[in-house]
Design a protein around this motif. Structure first.
Motif, PDB file in Angstrom:
ATOM      1  N   PRO A 288       0.813  -1.228   0.000  1.00 44.44           N
ATOM      2  CA  PRO A 288       0.000   0.000   0.000  1.00 44.44           C
ATOM      3  C   PRO A 288       0.841   1.270   0.000  1.00 44.44           C
ATOM      4  CG  PRO A 288       0.007  -1.015   2.174  1.00 44.44           C
ATOM      5  CD  PRO A 288       0.747  -1.943   1.272  1.00 44.44           C
ATOM      6  N   ASP A 289       0.201   2.368  -0.402  1.00 40.67           N
ATOM      7  CA  ASP A 289       0.843   3.681  -0.367  1.00 40.67           C
ATOM      8  C   ASP A 289       0.647   4.356   0.984  1.00 40.67           C
ATOM      9  OD1 ASP A 289       1.598   3.857  -3.266  1.00 40.67           O
ATOM     10  OD2 ASP A 289      -0.565   3.628  -3.476  1.00 40.67           O
ATOM     11  N   LEU A 290      -0.395   3.936   1.688  1.00 39.86           N
ATOM     12  CA  LEU A 290      -0.728   4.512   2.988  1.00 39.86           C
ATOM     13  C   LEU A 290      -1.375   3.437   3.848  1.00 39.86           C
ATOM     14  CD1 LEU A 290      -1.364   6.874   5.004  1.00 39.86           C
ATOM     15  CD2 LEU A 290      -3.447   7.292   3.682  1.00 39.86           C
ATOM     16  N   ILE A 291      -0.917   3.320   5.092  1.00 44.18           N
ATOM     17  CA  ILE A 291      -1.558   2.419   6.051  1.00 44.18           C
ATOM     18  C   ILE A 291      -2.011   3.250   7.243  1.00 44.18           C
ATOM     19  CG2 ILE A 291      -1.358   0.351   7.476  1.00 44.18           C
ATOM     20  CD1 ILE A 291       0.933  -0.584   5.732  1.00 44.18           C
ATOM     21  N   ILE A 292      -3.308   3.207   7.502  1.00 47.69           N
ATOM     22  CA  ILE A 292      -3.895   3.947   8.619  1.00 47.69           C
ATOM     23  C   ILE A 292      -4.211   2.961   9.728  1.00 47.69           C
ATOM     24  CG2 ILE A 292      -5.839   5.368   9.371  1.00 47.69           C
ATOM     25  CD1 ILE A 292      -6.130   6.213   6.391  1.00 47.69           C
ATOM     26  N   TYR A 293      -3.663   3.216  10.912  1.00 48.77           N
ATOM     27  CA  TYR A 293      -3.950   2.400  12.089  1.00 48.77           C
ATOM     28  C   TYR A 293      -4.984   3.147  12.933  1.00 48.77           C
ATOM     29  CZ  TYR A 293       0.108  -0.576  11.121  1.00 48.77           C
ATOM     30  OH  TYR A 293       1.005  -1.449  10.551  1.00 48.77           O
ATOM     31  N   GLU A 294      -6.239   2.687  12.896  1.00 48.32           N
ATOM     32  CA  GLU A 294      -7.281   3.338  13.684  1.00 48.32           C
ATOM     33  C   GLU A 294      -7.288   2.679  15.064  1.00 48.32           C
ATOM     34  OE1 GLU A 294      -9.208   5.901  15.015  1.00 48.32           O
ATOM     35  OE2 GLU A 294     -10.080   3.978  15.561  1.00 48.32           O
ATOM     36  N   VAL A 295      -6.384   3.172  15.908  1.00 41.74           N
ATOM     37  CA  VAL A 295      -6.131   2.594  17.232  1.00 41.74           C
ATOM     38  C   VAL A 295      -6.043   3.731  18.243  1.00 41.74           C
ATOM     39  CG1 VAL A 295      -4.574   1.105  18.581  1.00 41.74           C
ATOM     40  CG2 VAL A 295      -4.843   0.713  16.122  1.00 41.74           C
ATOM     41  N   GLY A 296      -6.368   3.433  19.488  1.00 43.38           N
ATOM     42  CA  GLY A 296      -6.406   4.450  20.532  1.00 43.38           C
ATOM     43  C   GLY A 296      -5.078   5.137  20.804  1.00 43.38           C
ATOM     44  N   ALA A 297      -5.168   6.325  21.397  1.00 46.24           N
ATOM     45  CA  ALA A 297      -3.994   7.159  21.664  1.00 46.24           C
ATOM     46  C   ALA A 297      -3.030   6.520  22.653  1.00 46.24           C
ATOM     47  CB  ALA A 297      -4.445   8.520  22.194  1.00 46.24           C
ATOM     48  N   GLU A 298      -3.524   5.589  23.480  1.00 43.55           N
ATOM     49  CA  GLU A 298      -2.640   4.968  24.475  1.00 43.55           C
ATOM     50  C   GLU A 298      -1.560   4.112  23.832  1.00 43.55           C
ATOM     51  OE1 GLU A 298      -6.214   2.108  24.194  1.00 43.55           O
ATOM     52  OE2 GLU A 298      -5.765   4.244  23.949  1.00 43.55           O
ATOM     53  N   GLN A 299      -1.701   3.814  22.525  1.00 43.35           N
ATOM     54  CA  GLN A 299      -0.700   3.019  21.815  1.00 43.35           C
ATOM     55  C   GLN A 299       0.294   3.886  21.028  1.00 43.35           C
ATOM     56  OE1 GLN A 299      -0.367  -0.308  21.993  1.00 43.35           O
ATOM     57  NE2 GLN A 299      -2.033  -0.355  23.477  1.00 43.35           N
ATOM     58  N   THR A 300       0.335   5.177  21.328  1.00 41.58           N
ATOM     59  CA  THR A 300       1.182   6.105  20.559  1.00 41.58           C
ATOM     60  C   THR A 300       2.651   5.697  20.556  1.00 41.58           C
ATOM     61  OG1 THR A 300      -0.326   7.963  20.934  1.00 41.58           O
ATOM     62  CG2 THR A 300       1.946   8.496  20.345  1.00 41.58           C
ATOM     63  N   TYR A 315      10.613  -3.150   5.908  1.00 37.82           N
ATOM     64  CA  TYR A 315       9.255  -3.681   5.756  1.00 37.82           C
ATOM     65  C   TYR A 315       8.282  -2.637   5.211  1.00 37.82           C
ATOM     66  CZ  TYR A 315      10.808  -7.617   8.670  1.00 37.82           C
ATOM     67  OH  TYR A 315      11.467  -8.712   9.175  1.00 37.82           O
ATOM     68  N   VAL A 316       8.759  -1.410   5.043  1.00 33.83           N
ATOM     69  CA  VAL A 316       7.929  -0.335   4.498  1.00 33.83           C
ATOM     70  C   VAL A 316       8.739   0.344   3.404  1.00 33.83           C
ATOM     71  CG1 VAL A 316       6.651   1.776   4.996  1.00 33.83           C
ATOM     72  CG2 VAL A 316       6.883   0.027   6.769  1.00 33.83           C
ATOM     73  N   ARG A 317       8.207   0.352   2.195  1.00 38.36           N
ATOM     74  CA  ARG A 317       8.961   0.959   1.094  1.00 38.36           C
ATOM     75  C   ARG A 317       8.937   2.482   1.214  1.00 38.36           C
ATOM     76  NH1 ARG A 317       5.352   3.254  -2.308  1.00 38.36           N
ATOM     77  NH2 ARG A 317       3.334   2.217  -2.609  1.00 38.36           N
ATOM     78  N   GLU A 318       9.919   3.091   0.573  1.00 36.35           N
ATOM     79  CA  GLU A 318       9.957   4.546   0.534  1.00 36.35           C
ATOM     80  C   GLU A 318       8.725   5.052  -0.207  1.00 36.35           C
ATOM     81  OE1 GLU A 318      12.966   8.133  -0.966  1.00 36.35           O
ATOM     82  OE2 GLU A 318      13.614   6.027  -1.026  1.00 36.35           O
ATOM     83  N   GLY A 319       8.083   6.041   0.337  1.00 36.25           N
ATOM     84  CA  GLY A 319       6.862   6.559  -0.274  1.00 36.25           C
ATOM     85  C   GLY A 319       5.597   6.049   0.370  1.00 36.25           C
ATOM     86  N   CYS A 320       5.708   5.014   1.197  1.00 35.26           N
ATOM     87  CA  CYS A 320       4.547   4.498   1.926  1.00 35.26           C
ATOM     88  C   CYS A 320       4.457   5.214   3.268  1.00 35.26           C
ATOM     89  CB  CYS A 320       4.651   2.992   2.140  1.00 35.26           C
ATOM     90  SG  CYS A 320       3.326   2.310   3.181  1.00 35.26           S
ATOM     91  N   SER A 321       3.300   5.779   3.571  1.00 38.58           N
ATOM     92  CA  SER A 321       3.102   6.490   4.840  1.00 38.58           C
ATOM     93  C   SER A 321       2.402   5.592   5.855  1.00 38.58           C
ATOM     94  CB  SER A 321       2.252   7.747   4.614  1.00 38.58           C
ATOM     95  OG  SER A 321       2.895   8.633   3.734  1.00 38.58           O
ATOM     96  N   LEU A 322       2.833   5.667   7.092  1.00 41.97           N
ATOM     97  CA  LEU A 322       2.209   4.943   8.197  1.00 41.97           C
ATOM     98  C   LEU A 322       1.629   5.977   9.158  1.00 41.97           C
ATOM     99  CD1 LEU A 322       5.070   2.362   8.941  1.00 41.97           C
ATOM    100  CD2 LEU A 322       3.082   2.036   7.443  1.00 41.97           C
ATOM    101  N   ILE A 323       0.334   5.908   9.404  1.00 42.15           N
ATOM    102  CA  ILE A 323      -0.314   6.909  10.243  1.00 42.15           C
ATOM    103  C   ILE A 323      -1.130   6.233  11.337  1.00 42.15           C
ATOM    104  CG2 ILE A 323      -1.981   8.807  10.300  1.00 42.15           C
ATOM    105  CD1 ILE A 323      -1.274   9.464   7.458  1.00 42.15           C
ATOM    106  N   HIS A 324      -0.945   6.712  12.553  1.00 39.37           N
ATOM    107  CA  HIS A 324      -1.724   6.260  13.705  1.00 39.37           C
ATOM    108  C   HIS A 324      -2.710   7.367  14.063  1.00 39.37           C
ATOM    109  CE1 HIS A 324      -1.717   5.539  18.346  1.00 39.37           C
ATOM    110  NE2 HIS A 324      -2.795   5.013  17.777  1.00 39.37           N
TER     111      HIS A 324
END
Length: 546
Positions: A288-300, A315-324
């Motif tokens: 994927p180009d973007l992975i969104i983790y819809e998880v609570g703030a306590e896991q920051t 494990y994450v290619r350049e250009g792929c964003s990971l967002i919590h």
């Protein structure tokens, strides 16, 4: 491309909507009179100038831009700009052997809303329910099932029974020694541990399916943490070059953060091991180009460490964003967290059933009220659980929006019965005088594509809520003041004069003419379309009748 984006490209500056609509549709700040003059010249020399009614400088350098009514009418049926790319949303992710508490609601419906928003924007979207079915907490259950002699072949258990065992474990045990032992047995393939664990998973998955059906939530994939069991060993092997031993455990040093533990001193895996294995799998399967983790703030902190380690391991290619997303929590009335281990939580099904009852046994209205209440809050805000507020059915609520949509549809049904339908409005509205309420709807509805894009960029479904609520209010004000179908003609017919689109003071007794009727019918259809899109993005049914 949105006119806003085009103007921003020409000006090289971000545009805002003025606080008061009478000032204009867009505004930009100029640092000096010379810069203001330069920016205005750039607009007037562009192809967009033909869509602009007025540009003026006010105050200390604010340039207000007003769009022509003809352009606003052309944008009455707004079309979303389609994007490209692959987005993954991880959401809901309940733990096996626990009932759905009110706390599970946020990740489930926020994640579904984000999934829907990105899909509406044209992205290829993949949903994943990352079930929590592995870890020390299951060692607690296995120990209790064995201790209470509930491991018989014919033992009948439900999720509530498993949750009670979990609570009881914390009452009789001061540490996790037994839990760690049993989880290690599970990881090592012990037959009894595996048998008990499989029973817990089967019971839980059946329960989850029932709640998801009630919520009308469908998630593309449901890979439990246990799915990645074989990949975890690959993660450990890959990490050998960057990991080190620390008091018997295997850890990775993360710059700016505490070390990330991959293996405990007894050789057991951790949440981090499983999340890294998950990222490795996702890259290989979907990239994927973007992975969104819809998880609570306590896991920051956890995700900051995992994201950093994943990039270190490739494990994450350049250009792929990971967002919590860091969503806020539902809190008890005393402001404290609900906790399953102490039994102090609110059962989600109980809340949903009560909402349906209060909505006169209409699931779409009751569940819609619950969803809207949650989604109308900022994602990162905590919410103090209050039965009355959660189930609000009036005012700024899901049912109010459903009712407004149904009202618009009833007008269209009556119009169809009279042989009428929305037409190409360009010829009939060329000289049409619009009233204040019609203009209020027009000057709001054209913003819809901007709001959807912003909701996706900011991971903020509450922006969708804000927009469609304001649209519903404006439409209802218009509806209550003016006829749509049975219009009394002006005598003589009123035409636009002097470029002023509003009716003059002392308006004629009649409501309009054929052009007015066609325009109002089209406006009603447009409002209905946007309300339906917005409600569906939020996972709420748009009802034809209320």
């Amino acid at each position: 491309m949105l006119i806003r984006k085009k103007l921003e490209q020409i000006l090289g500056s971000k545009l805002e909507h003025p606080v008061r609509e009478e000032w204009g549709d867009y505004s930009v700040f100029a640092e000096s009179p010379e810069e203001a003059e330069k920016l205005i010249k750039q607009i007037k020399q562009s192809e967009l100038n033909k869509l602009i009614e007025q540009i003026e400088v006010v105050g200390k350098g604010f340039i207000n831009i007003r769009l022509k009514v003809e352009y606003l009418i052309s944008q009455m049926f707004p079309v979303l700009n389609k994007k490209t790319g692959r987005v993954m949303v991880e959401y809901s992710s309940p733990n096996i052997a626990k009932t759905f508490g009110i706390g599970h609601l946020r990740s489930t419906i926020i994640g579904q809303a984000l999934y829907n928003i990105y899909k509406s924007l044209g992205y290829e979207v993949i949903g994943d329910n990352h079930l929590g079915d592995w870890g020390t907490q299951f060692g607690k259950l296995l120990y209790m099932l064995d201790r209470e002699k509930l491991n018989a072949q014919g033992a009948t258990l439900c999720v509530e029974d498993l949750e009670k065992l979990y609570v009881r474990y914390h009452k009789i045990s001061e540490d996790d020694k037994q839990a760690r032992k049993w989880f290690k047995r599970l990881e090592d393939g012990d037959k009894l541990a595996r048998k008990l664990w499989e029973k817990c998973v089967q019971i839980s998955v059946r329960e989850f399916a029932r709640i998801y059906k009630l919520l009308e939530v469908k998630i593309d994939n449901a890979y439990g943490e246990s799915f990645y069991e074989s990949l975890m060993q690959e993660v450990v092997a890959d990490a050998k070059t960057i990991a080190r031993k620390s008091q018997g455990a295997l850890v990775i040093d993360i710059p700016g953060h505490p070390p990330l533990m991959l293996l405990k001193s007894d050789g057991g895996t951790t949440y981090a091991t499983r999340d890294l294995a998950t990222l490795k799998f996702r890259k290989d399967k979907w990239d994927p180009d973007l992975i969104i983790y819809e998880v609570g703030a306590e896991q920051t902190l956890h995700f900051q460490q995992v994201f950093a380690a994943a990039r270190m391991l490739g494990y994450v290619r350049e250009g792929c964003s990971l967002i919590h997303t860091k969503h806020g929590l539902y809190l008890a009335e005393n402001g404290k967290k609900f906790r399953t281990r102490t039994g102090s939580t609110v059962n989600l099904e109980e809340v949903l059933r009560e909402a349906i009852t209060r909505a006169r046994n209409n699931p779409a209205v009751g569940i819609g009220a619950i969803k809207y209440f949650d989604l109308s809050h900022n994602v990162q805000s905590d919410i103090v659980f209050d039965w009355e507020k959660v189930m609000v059915l009036q005012g700024n609520s899901g049912p109010y929006l459903q009712y407004t949509y149904a009202r618009a549809q009833s007008v269209l049904v009556r119009a169809k019965g009279q042989g009428l339908r929305a037409k190409n409005l360009a010829p009939s509205t060329k000289h049409l005088a619009l009233n204040e309420e019609e203009l209020a709807v027009l000057r709001w509805i054209y913003r819809w594509p901007e709001v959807v894009e912003e909701a996706g960029e900011k991971l903020a479904p509450n922006l969708i809520c804000n927009f469609i609520y304001e649209l519903a209010q404006r439409f209802n004000t218009f509806y209550n003041k003016h006829r749509i179908l049975n219009i009394t003609p002006f005598d003589p017919p009123l035409k636009l004069r002097g470029g002023n689109p509003a009716l003059p003071a002392g308006r004629p007794k009649g409501e309009g003419d054929i052009g007015s009727r066609d325009f109002r019918l089209a406006l009603t259809e447009a409002v209905g379309q946007v309300l339906k899109m917005g409600l569906e993005m939020l996972g709420i049914k748009a009802l034809e009748h209320m």
